[in-house]
Design a protein around this motif. Structure first.
Motif, PDB file in Angstrom:
ATOM      1  N   ASN A 132      67.852  34.312  68.832  1.00 35.42           N
ATOM      2  CA  ASN A 132      66.628  34.281  68.467  1.00 35.42           C
ATOM      3  C   ASN A 132      66.460  35.130  67.241  1.00 35.42           C
ATOM      4  O   ASN A 132      65.861  34.638  66.126  1.00 35.42           O
ATOM      5  CB  ASN A 132      65.785  34.901  69.522  1.00 35.42           C
ATOM      6  CG  ASN A 132      64.199  34.761  69.072  1.00 35.42           C
ATOM      7  OD1 ASN A 132      63.621  33.559  68.702  1.00 35.42           O
ATOM      8  ND2 ASN A 132      63.466  35.693  69.079  1.00 35.42           N
ATOM      9  N   ARG A 133      66.789  36.435  67.316  1.00 34.16           N
ATOM     10  CA  ARG A 133      66.608  37.540  66.048  1.00 34.16           C
ATOM     11  C   ARG A 133      67.685  36.774  65.107  1.00 34.16           C
ATOM     12  O   ARG A 133      67.096  36.936  63.783  1.00 34.16           O
ATOM     13  CB  ARG A 133      67.187  38.683  66.546  1.00 34.16           C
ATOM     14  CG  ARG A 133      66.940  39.847  65.349  1.00 34.16           C
ATOM     15  CD  ARG A 133      65.316  40.312  65.620  1.00 34.16           C
ATOM     16  NE  ARG A 133      65.131  41.003  64.636  1.00 34.16           N
ATOM     17  CZ  ARG A 133      63.984  41.263  64.104  1.00 34.16           C
ATOM     18  NH1 ARG A 133      62.847  40.969  64.976  1.00 34.16           N
ATOM     19  NH2 ARG A 133      63.662  42.216  63.005  1.00 34.16           N
ATOM     20  N   TRP A 134      68.788  36.461  65.261  1.00 29.81           N
ATOM     21  CA  TRP A 134      69.483  35.833  64.255  1.00 29.81           C
ATOM     22  C   TRP A 134      68.927  34.683  63.422  1.00 29.81           C
ATOM     23  O   TRP A 134      69.042  34.431  62.128  1.00 29.81           O
ATOM     24  CB  TRP A 134      70.993  35.762  64.703  1.00 29.81           C
ATOM     25  CG  TRP A 134      71.860  37.017  65.094  1.00 29.81           C
ATOM     26  CD1 TRP A 134      71.398  38.110  64.750  1.00 29.81           C
ATOM     27  CD2 TRP A 134      72.672  37.085  65.879  1.00 29.81           C
ATOM     28  NE1 TRP A 134      72.506  39.060  65.119  1.00 29.81           N
ATOM     29  CE2 TRP A 134      73.149  38.382  66.016  1.00 29.81           C
ATOM     30  CE3 TRP A 134      73.435  36.150  66.668  1.00 29.81           C
ATOM     31  CZ2 TRP A 134      74.104  38.892  67.054  1.00 29.81           C
ATOM     32  CZ3 TRP A 134      74.550  36.567  67.797  1.00 29.81           C
ATOM     33  CH2 TRP A 134      74.855  37.756  67.582  1.00 29.81           C
ATOM     34  N   PHE A 135      68.357  33.798  64.296  1.00 30.84           N
ATOM     35  CA  PHE A 135      67.690  32.399  63.800  1.00 30.84           C
ATOM     36  C   PHE A 135      66.764  32.915  62.906  1.00 30.84           C
ATOM     37  O   PHE A 135      66.664  32.379  61.607  1.00 30.84           O
ATOM     38  CB  PHE A 135      67.240  31.790  64.868  1.00 30.84           C
ATOM     39  CG  PHE A 135      66.345  30.688  64.336  1.00 30.84           C
ATOM     40  CD1 PHE A 135      67.031  29.459  63.741  1.00 30.84           C
ATOM     41  CD2 PHE A 135      64.991  30.613  64.217  1.00 30.84           C
ATOM     42  CE1 PHE A 135      66.184  28.537  63.145  1.00 30.84           C
ATOM     43  CE2 PHE A 135      64.394  29.759  63.741  1.00 30.84           C
ATOM     44  CZ  PHE A 135      65.009  28.478  63.285  1.00 30.84           C
ATOM     45  N   MET A 136      65.680  34.114  63.119  1.00 32.07           N
ATOM     46  CA  MET A 136      64.845  34.176  62.161  1.00 32.07           C
ATOM     47  C   MET A 136      65.270  34.756  60.928  1.00 32.07           C
ATOM     48  O   MET A 136      64.758  34.448  59.844  1.00 32.07           O
ATOM     49  CB  MET A 136      63.870  35.429  62.962  1.00 32.07           C
ATOM     50  CG  MET A 136      62.949  35.787  62.133  1.00 32.07           C
ATOM     51  SD  MET A 136      63.374  37.238  60.880  1.00 32.07           S
ATOM     52  CE  MET A 136      63.745  38.720  62.022  1.00 32.07           C
ATOM     53  N   GLN A 137      66.326  35.526  61.034  1.00 30.03           N
ATOM     54  CA  GLN A 137      66.974  36.200  59.751  1.00 30.03           C
ATOM     55  C   GLN A 137      67.699  34.951  58.924  1.00 30.03           C
ATOM     56  O   GLN A 137      67.336  34.943  57.653  1.00 30.03           O
ATOM     57  CB  GLN A 137      68.035  37.221  60.298  1.00 30.03           C
ATOM     58  CG  GLN A 137      67.110  38.359  60.702  1.00 30.03           C
ATOM     59  CD  GLN A 137      68.495  39.455  61.547  1.00 30.03           C
ATOM     60  OE1 GLN A 137      69.484  38.953  61.714  1.00 30.03           O
ATOM     61  NE2 GLN A 137      67.978  40.253  61.936  1.00 30.03           N
ATOM     62  N   ARG A 138      68.410  34.027  59.455  1.00 36.98           N
ATOM     63  CA  ARG A 138      68.981  32.940  58.725  1.00 36.98           C
ATOM     64  C   ARG A 138      67.755  31.956  58.294  1.00 36.98           C
ATOM     65  O   ARG A 138      68.080  31.656  57.242  1.00 36.98           O
ATOM     66  CB  ARG A 138      69.849  31.965  59.677  1.00 36.98           C
ATOM     67  CG  ARG A 138      71.382  32.563  60.123  1.00 36.98           C
ATOM     68  CD  ARG A 138      72.279  31.398  60.546  1.00 36.98           C
ATOM     69  NE  ARG A 138      71.424  30.890  61.815  1.00 36.98           N
ATOM     70  CZ  ARG A 138      71.579  31.351  62.939  1.00 36.98           C
ATOM     71  NH1 ARG A 138      72.015  32.384  63.474  1.00 36.98           N
ATOM     72  NH2 ARG A 138      71.006  30.401  63.924  1.00 36.98           N
ATOM     73  N   ALA A 139      66.895  31.623  58.929  1.00 35.26           N
ATOM     74  CA  ALA A 139      65.768  30.815  58.299  1.00 35.26           C
ATOM     75  C   ALA A 139      65.164  31.528  57.258  1.00 35.26           C
ATOM     76  O   ALA A 139      64.838  30.835  56.418  1.00 35.26           O
ATOM     77  CB  ALA A 139      64.995  30.505  59.781  1.00 35.26           C
ATOM     78  N   THR A 140      64.774  32.828  57.607  1.00 40.82           N
ATOM     79  CA  THR A 140      64.204  33.354  56.326  1.00 40.82           C
ATOM     80  C   THR A 140      65.160  33.272  55.092  1.00 40.82           C
ATOM     81  O   THR A 140      64.425  33.236  53.993  1.00 40.82           O
ATOM     82  CB  THR A 140      63.592  35.036  56.746  1.00 40.82           C
ATOM     83  OG1 THR A 140      63.140  34.921  58.174  1.00 40.82           O
ATOM     84  CG2 THR A 140      63.078  35.600  55.575  1.00 40.82           C
ATOM     85  N   ARG A 141      66.258  33.563  55.100  1.00 42.08           N
ATOM     86  CA  ARG A 141      67.140  33.840  53.982  1.00 42.08           C
ATOM     87  C   ARG A 141      67.320  32.436  53.558  1.00 42.08           C
ATOM     88  O   ARG A 141      67.088  32.360  52.187  1.00 42.08           O
ATOM     89  CB  ARG A 141      68.381  33.856  54.565  1.00 42.08           C
ATOM     90  CG  ARG A 141      69.622  34.570  53.550  1.00 42.08           C
ATOM     91  CD  ARG A 141      70.660  35.086  54.124  1.00 42.08           C
ATOM     92  NE  ARG A 141      70.493  36.395  54.949  1.00 42.08           N
ATOM     93  CZ  ARG A 141      70.833  36.551  56.151  1.00 42.08           C
ATOM     94  NH1 ARG A 141      71.322  35.596  56.960  1.00 42.08           N
ATOM     95  NH2 ARG A 141      70.496  37.700  56.822  1.00 42.08           N
ATOM     96  N   MET A 142      67.283  31.408  54.321  1.00 41.90           N
ATOM     97  CA  MET A 142      67.320  30.042  53.652  1.00 41.90           C
ATOM     98  C   MET A 142      66.085  29.534  53.152  1.00 41.90           C
ATOM     99  O   MET A 142      66.140  29.239  51.777  1.00 41.90           O
ATOM    100  CB  MET A 142      67.652  28.866  54.914  1.00 41.90           C
ATOM    101  CG  MET A 142      67.327  27.438  54.611  1.00 41.90           C
ATOM    102  SD  MET A 142      68.674  26.719  53.468  1.00 41.90           S
ATOM    103  CE  MET A 142      69.698  26.467  55.004  1.00 41.90           C
ATOM    104  N   LEU A 143      64.979  29.895  53.307  1.00 43.20           N
ATOM    105  CA  LEU A 143      63.795  29.481  52.775  1.00 43.20           C
ATOM    106  C   LEU A 143      63.493  30.292  51.602  1.00 43.20           C
ATOM    107  O   LEU A 143      62.992  29.883  50.773  1.00 43.20           O
ATOM    108  CB  LEU A 143      62.386  29.930  53.838  1.00 43.20           C
ATOM    109  CG  LEU A 143      62.470  28.894  55.104  1.00 43.20           C
ATOM    110  CD1 LEU A 143      61.650  29.947  56.215  1.00 43.20           C
ATOM    111  CD2 LEU A 143      61.693  27.849  54.706  1.00 43.20           C
ATOM    112  N   ALA A 144      63.896  31.634  51.656  1.00 45.79           N
ATOM    113  CA  ALA A 144      63.621  32.427  50.425  1.00 45.79           C
ATOM    114  C   ALA A 144      64.721  32.059  49.326  1.00 45.79           C
ATOM    115  O   ALA A 144      64.172  31.968  48.378  1.00 45.79           O
ATOM    116  CB  ALA A 144      63.523  34.119  50.718  1.00 45.79           C
TER     117      ALA A 144
END
Ligand SMILES: C[S@@+](CC[C@H](N)C(=O)[O-])C[C@H]1O[C@@H](n2cnc3c(N)ncnc32)[C@H](O)[C@@H]1O
Length: 156
Positions: free
Chosen positions: A56-68
């Motif tokens: 869950n935590r890694w997903f948040m980080q990957r999704a944020t990186r992709m979005l930004a």
């Protein structure tokens, strides 16, 4: 800026606490014996629980990186922030885009006590913490609106 206008005190450490149990799942240091005991009970019933929290935590980080980094999103509203665990969302977003704005929201007073670790963003960007409940969308939008421009994309 932190807004602390709602919430009840849940600071006794003899009672397991959801945010601290999640911290134990993640391998953090902000939990006590009661949290670990409940965490172990949960893992005994559901052996994948720890991995679920970490993914869950890694997903948040990957999704944020992709979005930004790839999609150009510069505004983030993180509802249900949890106890800070590096890298936190603003660190990921502002590494990709230093000017990114991040508003954290959690209803748990325990998370508020850790909010300072969520406010050490870049000089170009903005980070804020609001104590509010996801079931109070008007309050969240009113407070977050002082930072976020809702005429531009916001990742929630
Ligand atoms: C699993 S933890 C944090 C997860 C974190 N976003 C991550 O990506 O690792 C979930 C958080 O949601 C918060 N939460 C639960 N119910 C909430 C509500 N009704 N309003 C706001 N926050 C809530 C809890 O206090 C807890 O800190």
């Amino acid at each position: 800026m932190t807004d602390t206008s709602s919430g009840t005190s849940r600071s006794d450490t003899d009672t397991p606490h959801p945010a601290r149990v999640y911290d134990w799942f993640l391998g953090g240091s902000d939990h006590g014996p009661a949290d670990e005991a409940l965490g172990r009970q949960i893992v005994a019933m559901e052996p994948t629980a720890k991995y679920g929290a970490r993914h869950n935590r890694w997903f948040m980080q990957r999704a944020t990186r992709m979005l930004a980094a790839r999609l150009g999103v510069r505004q983030f509203l993180d509802i249900g922030t949890g106890i800070p665990t590096e890298p936190n969302l603003h660190r990921v977003a502002q590494t990709a885009a230093p000017e990114a704005s991040v508003v954290y929201v959690d209803n748990d007073p325990l998370v508020l006590t850790h909010a300072q670790a969520l406010l050490n963003g870049t000089p170009e960007g903005v980070t804020r913490y609001l104590q509010a409940d996801v079931r109070e969308p008007r309050k969240i939008l009113d407070l977050a609106g002082s930072v976020l421009d809702f005429d531009r994309p916001v990742a929630v």
